[in-house]
Scaffold this motif. Structure first.
Motif, PDB file in Angstrom:
ATOM      1  N   VAL A 128       0.832  -1.207   0.000  1.00 49.69           N
ATOM      2  CA  VAL A 128       0.000   0.000   0.000  1.00 49.69           C
ATOM      3  C   VAL A 128       0.867   1.258   0.000  1.00 49.69           C
ATOM      4  O   VAL A 128       0.555   2.258  -0.660  1.00 49.69           O
ATOM      5  CB  VAL A 128      -0.935   0.002   1.231  1.00 49.69           C
ATOM      6  CG1 VAL A 128      -1.682   1.333   1.344  1.00 49.69           C
ATOM      7  CG2 VAL A 128      -1.945  -1.141   1.135  1.00 49.69           C
ATOM      8  N   GLY A 129       1.983   1.220   0.721  1.00 52.46           N
ATOM      9  CA  GLY A 129       2.816   2.408   0.869  1.00 52.46           C
ATOM     10  C   GLY A 129       3.816   2.641  -0.237  1.00 52.46           C
ATOM     11  O   GLY A 129       4.315   3.766  -0.403  1.00 52.46           O
ATOM     12  N   SER A 130       4.117   1.615  -1.023  1.00 53.59           N
ATOM     13  CA  SER A 130       5.202   1.738  -2.005  1.00 53.59           C
ATOM     14  C   SER A 130       5.020   2.873  -3.010  1.00 53.59           C
ATOM     15  O   SER A 130       6.002   3.563  -3.331  1.00 53.59           O
ATOM     16  CB  SER A 130       5.405   0.402  -2.740  1.00 53.59           C
ATOM     17  OG  SER A 130       4.242   0.011  -3.444  1.00 53.59           O
ATOM     18  N   PRO A 131       3.812   3.147  -3.528  1.00 55.69           N
ATOM     19  CA  PRO A 131       3.687   4.277  -4.464  1.00 55.69           C
ATOM     20  C   PRO A 131       4.066   5.612  -3.828  1.00 55.69           C
ATOM     21  O   PRO A 131       4.564   6.511  -4.523  1.00 55.69           O
ATOM     22  CB  PRO A 131       2.202   4.245  -4.853  1.00 55.69           C
ATOM     23  CG  PRO A 131       1.758   2.848  -4.584  1.00 55.69           C
ATOM     24  CD  PRO A 131       2.529   2.415  -3.390  1.00 55.69           C
ATOM     25  N   PHE A 132       3.846   5.753  -2.530  1.00 56.03           N
ATOM     26  CA  PHE A 132       4.193   6.988  -1.835  1.00 56.03           C
ATOM     27  C   PHE A 132       5.693   7.067  -1.575  1.00 56.03           C
ATOM     28  O   PHE A 132       6.295   8.136  -1.676  1.00 56.03           O
ATOM     29  CB  PHE A 132       3.423   7.074  -0.514  1.00 56.03           C
ATOM     30  CG  PHE A 132       1.934   7.137  -0.677  1.00 56.03           C
ATOM     31  CD1 PHE A 132       1.280   8.362  -0.649  1.00 56.03           C
ATOM     32  CD2 PHE A 132       1.179   5.993  -0.873  1.00 56.03           C
ATOM     33  CE1 PHE A 132      -0.097   8.438  -0.803  1.00 56.03           C
ATOM     34  CE2 PHE A 132      -0.193   6.056  -1.037  1.00 56.03           C
ATOM     35  CZ  PHE A 132      -0.826   7.279  -1.007  1.00 56.03           C
ATOM     36  N   ILE A 133       6.306   5.925  -1.257  1.00 56.56           N
ATOM     37  CA  ILE A 133       7.742   5.887  -1.004  1.00 56.56           C
ATOM     38  C   ILE A 133       8.520   6.128  -2.292  1.00 56.56           C
ATOM     39  O   ILE A 133       9.588   6.766  -2.289  1.00 56.56           O
ATOM     40  CB  ILE A 133       8.151   4.527  -0.394  1.00 56.56           C
ATOM     41  CG1 ILE A 133       7.363   4.244   0.895  1.00 56.56           C
ATOM     42  CG2 ILE A 133       9.645   4.482  -0.134  1.00 56.56           C
ATOM     43  CD1 ILE A 133       7.580   5.236   1.993  1.00 56.56           C
ATOM     44  N   GLU A 134       7.998   5.644  -3.411  1.00 52.50           N
ATOM     45  CA  GLU A 134       8.676   5.807  -4.696  1.00 52.50           C
ATOM     46  C   GLU A 134       8.825   7.270  -5.093  1.00 52.50           C
ATOM     47  O   GLU A 134       9.719   7.624  -5.868  1.00 52.50           O
ATOM     48  CB  GLU A 134       7.916   5.050  -5.786  1.00 52.50           C
ATOM     49  CG  GLU A 134       8.054   3.529  -5.672  1.00 52.50           C
ATOM     50  CD  GLU A 134       7.103   2.784  -6.589  1.00 52.50           C
ATOM     51  OE1 GLU A 134       6.327   3.465  -7.306  1.00 52.50           O
ATOM     52  OE2 GLU A 134       7.118   1.537  -6.583  1.00 52.50           O
ATOM     53  N   ASN A 135       7.966   8.136  -4.551  1.00 48.47           N
ATOM     54  CA  ASN A 135       8.061   9.571  -4.834  1.00 48.47           C
ATOM     55  C   ASN A 135       9.131  10.263  -4.001  1.00 48.47           C
ATOM     56  O   ASN A 135       9.266  11.485  -4.047  1.00 48.47           O
ATOM     57  CB  ASN A 135       6.700  10.245  -4.606  1.00 48.47           C
ATOM     58  CG  ASN A 135       5.685   9.846  -5.667  1.00 48.47           C
ATOM     59  OD1 ASN A 135       6.044   9.575  -6.808  1.00 48.47           O
ATOM     60  ND2 ASN A 135       4.417   9.801  -5.285  1.00 48.47           N
ATOM     61  N   LYS A 136       9.880   9.464  -3.227  1.00 41.24           N
ATOM     62  CA  LYS A 136      11.028   9.941  -2.446  1.00 41.24           C
ATOM     63  C   LYS A 136      10.700  11.149  -1.555  1.00 41.24           C
ATOM     64  O   LYS A 136      11.211  12.248  -1.764  1.00 41.24           O
ATOM     65  CB  LYS A 136      12.198  10.274  -3.375  1.00 41.24           C
ATOM     66  CG  LYS A 136      12.682   9.074  -4.179  1.00 41.24           C
ATOM     67  CD  LYS A 136      13.946   9.366  -4.929  1.00 41.24           C
ATOM     68  CE  LYS A 136      14.382   8.178  -5.767  1.00 41.24           C
ATOM     69  NZ  LYS A 136      14.560   6.933  -4.994  1.00 41.24           N
ATOM     70  N   PRO A 137       9.847  10.949  -0.552  1.00 42.58           N
ATOM     71  CA  PRO A 137       9.588  12.035   0.407  1.00 42.58           C
ATOM     72  C   PRO A 137      10.840  12.319   1.237  1.00 42.58           C
ATOM     73  O   PRO A 137      11.754  11.496   1.305  1.00 42.58           O
ATOM     74  CB  PRO A 137       8.471  11.447   1.271  1.00 42.58           C
ATOM     75  CG  PRO A 137       8.685   9.975   1.198  1.00 42.58           C
ATOM     76  CD  PRO A 137       9.166   9.696  -0.198  1.00 42.58           C
ATOM     77  N   ASP A 138      10.860  13.474   1.870  1.00 43.69           N
ATOM     78  CA  ASP A 138      11.994  13.811   2.731  1.00 43.69           C
ATOM     79  C   ASP A 138      12.030  12.932   3.973  1.00 43.69           C
ATOM     80  O   ASP A 138      13.103  12.641   4.500  1.00 43.69           O
ATOM     81  CB  ASP A 138      11.901  15.291   3.163  1.00 43.69           C
ATOM     82  CG  ASP A 138      11.954  16.238   1.980  1.00 43.69           C
ATOM     83  OD1 ASP A 138      12.607  15.894   0.972  1.00 43.69           O
ATOM     84  OD2 ASP A 138      11.324  17.310   2.050  1.00 43.69           O
ATOM     85  N   HIS A 139      10.839  12.526   4.440  1.00 42.10           N
ATOM     86  CA  HIS A 139      10.788  11.754   5.678  1.00 42.10           C
ATOM     87  C   HIS A 139       9.528  10.890   5.687  1.00 42.10           C
ATOM     88  O   HIS A 139       8.499  11.258   5.100  1.00 42.10           O
ATOM     89  CB  HIS A 139      10.761  12.693   6.894  1.00 42.10           C
ATOM     90  CG  HIS A 139      11.067  12.008   8.182  1.00 42.10           C
ATOM     91  ND1 HIS A 139      12.346  11.726   8.601  1.00 42.10           N
ATOM     92  CD2 HIS A 139      10.250  11.540   9.167  1.00 42.10           C
ATOM     93  CE1 HIS A 139      12.314  11.126   9.779  1.00 42.10           C
ATOM     94  NE2 HIS A 139      11.051  10.996  10.139  1.00 42.10           N
ATOM     95  N   VAL A 140       9.633   9.740   6.338  1.00 40.96           N
ATOM     96  CA  VAL A 140       8.491   8.839   6.510  1.00 40.96           C
ATOM     97  C   VAL A 140       8.208   8.717   8.001  1.00 40.96           C
ATOM     98  O   VAL A 140       9.097   8.375   8.784  1.00 40.96           O
ATOM     99  CB  VAL A 140       8.775   7.442   5.910  1.00 40.96           C
ATOM    100  CG1 VAL A 140       7.601   6.500   6.188  1.00 40.96           C
ATOM    101  CG2 VAL A 140       9.039   7.543   4.415  1.00 40.96           C
ATOM    102  N   LEU A 141       6.978   9.005   8.370  1.00 41.06           N
ATOM    103  CA  LEU A 141       6.579   8.956   9.774  1.00 41.06           C
ATOM    104  C   LEU A 141       5.603   7.802   9.993  1.00 41.06           C
ATOM    105  O   LEU A 141       4.663   7.608   9.214  1.00 41.06           O
ATOM    106  CB  LEU A 141       5.912  10.267  10.188  1.00 41.06           C
ATOM    107  CG  LEU A 141       5.437  10.364  11.645  1.00 41.06           C
ATOM    108  CD1 LEU A 141       6.611  10.258  12.620  1.00 41.06           C
ATOM    109  CD2 LEU A 141       4.673  11.669  11.877  1.00 41.06           C
ATOM    110  N   PHE A 142       5.830   7.055  11.060  1.00 41.01           N
ATOM    111  CA  PHE A 142       4.916   6.002  11.485  1.00 41.01           C
ATOM    112  C   PHE A 142       4.196   6.504  12.739  1.00 41.01           C
ATOM    113  O   PHE A 142       4.814   6.634  13.799  1.00 41.01           O
ATOM    114  CB  PHE A 142       5.676   4.707  11.782  1.00 41.01           C
ATOM    115  CG  PHE A 142       6.341   4.112  10.587  1.00 41.01           C
ATOM    116  CD1 PHE A 142       5.669   3.187   9.793  1.00 41.01           C
ATOM    117  CD2 PHE A 142       7.629   4.480  10.232  1.00 41.01           C
ATOM    118  CE1 PHE A 142       6.278   2.633   8.673  1.00 41.01           C
ATOM    119  CE2 PHE A 142       8.248   3.931   9.118  1.00 41.01           C
ATOM    120  CZ  PHE A 142       7.573   3.011   8.335  1.00 41.01           C
ATOM    121  N   SER A 143       2.915   6.821  12.589  1.00 42.56           N
ATOM    122  CA  SER A 143       2.151   7.385  13.701  1.00 42.56           C
ATOM    123  C   SER A 143       1.181   6.334  14.241  1.00 42.56           C
ATOM    124  O   SER A 143       0.365   5.783  13.491  1.00 42.56           O
ATOM    125  CB  SER A 143       1.369   8.620  13.246  1.00 42.56           C
ATOM    126  OG  SER A 143       0.642   9.190  14.318  1.00 42.56           O
TER     127      SER A 143
END
Length: 357
Positions: free
Chosen positions: A190-205
């Protein structure tokens, strides 16, 4: 001859016996209006596993502080995310149930959904399984990490419902699945399309809890230090610690998504009241990230398997506004697992494992 008759009777009994699947989630108000939200909050917060204080204190806190004021504010928040077919949590949970019905239809297995608070209730779900003559029930509390206020209360509510049954069904309760590789893989998909856009940071809330809940989960009484150091690694001493399980879930998803250590972090949301809760607080953490130059962040919420008020409104709307206010540019909420095909595959696999056990 007698042996043949006995075998025939046993086979007939086996053919009549049915297996049911019971999905349990927390629940939702029936409508995004103050009276319905008040009824929902009263049911939720009356549990001594949620507000684990003395009964008099709980009554005073609930009736004099929370219920007179919070329902109106929460009803407004629910209106921000309410869907045409109802509350997102209920809509997605029903879709998941319907999909599982299709997957298990050829095996004559019933699937029901029960909410701890609101409708459809656990009682109504169990009643339907009774009518289907299900002698064996696979129970799936939809809480990845263990906490007494969610998973524990779900199991207690179910036992209360069947406690006085003359013919009690065989229950197989699926344990917390926070580290199950199939659950981790579903989140990665589910998260891979968002990670592929190379965000500055990934937060797990993750949903927060009062610190005292962690202390009560420490059987030794010596391990919990009320800081991150005792939670970062999952070991035998903190195996029942909700916070440690959250950190472990985040670590596994981050590894599966090939995130370097400096690119991700963990925080906790949804706190209320003045007592000490698990830290860091999500909004404060996002503010620090923005002030340190992080412009684009994506947020996983792996304590929830269905999108709900805490994901869509609290993170998707309020936290995003808070992040921008402090200098960030974009916060994207990764959708929950909902009825995603990978989650359906995961859930089906976990249930089939129980059926074969």
């Amino acid at each position: 001859m007698n042996n043949n008759l006995q075998n025939s009777n046993e086979q007939t009994a086996a053919n009549k016996s049915r297996t049911g699947i019971l999905l349990i989630n927390l629940g939702t108000p029936d409508a995004p209006r103050t009276p319905e939200v008040r009824a929902y909050l009263r049911a939720l917060l009356s549990s001594d596993r949620v507000l684990d204080i003395n009964p008099v204190g709980r009554w005073l806190l609930l009736n004099l502080i929370i219920l007179p004021f919070r329902p109106r504010k929460s009803a407004k928040a629910y209106r921000e995310i309410w869907m045409e077919d109802g509350s997102p949590l209920l809509v997605y949970s029903q879709k998941l149930k319907d999909t599982l019905i299709e997957h298990f239809s050829e095996e004559n297995i019933s699937v029901e959904l029960g909410m701890q608070c609101g409708n459809p209730s656990i009682k109504s779900a169990v009643d339907r399984l009774r009518k289907e003559e299900c002698d064996r029930i696979i129970v799936f509390p939809m809480y990845p990490q263990y906490s007494s206020s969610t998973y524990g209360s779900a199991v207690e509510d179910l036992y209360k419902e069947i406690l006085h049954d003359w013919n009690m069904p065989q229950l197989q309760i699926i344990p917390p699945f926070f580290s199950d590789s199939r659950f981790i893989e579903a989140w990665a998909k589910v998260g891979s399309p968002f990670i592929e856009n190379k965000p500055d940071h990934v937060l797990f809330s993750f949903h927060s809890l009062p610190i005292r809940h962690l202390e009560k989960s420490d059987p030794s009484g010596n391990w919990c230090k009320n800081n991150h150091e005792c939670c970062i690694e999952l070991v035998n001493e903190n195996r029942n610690c909700y916070s440690a399980q959250c950190f472990h879930t985040a670590k596994l998803i981050a590894e599966r998504c090939n995130l370097s250590e400096e690119k991700w972090s963990v925080s906790f949301q949804s706190r209320f009241g003045r007592e000490e809760w698990i830290k860091p607080d999500t909004e404060k953490h996002l503010a620090r990230l923005a002030e340190n130059g992080v412009k684009r962040v994506v947020v996983f919420c792996p304590a929830f398997v269905s999108d709900c008020l805490e994901t869509l409104e609290e993170i998707g709307i309020r936290a995003a506004e808070h992040f921008r206010k402090h200098g960030g540019e974009e916060l994207k909420l990764i959708p929950s697992l909902n009825d995603h095909p990978e989650w359906v595959h995961t859930l089906t696999s976990i249930i089939r494992q129980q059926l074969a056990g």
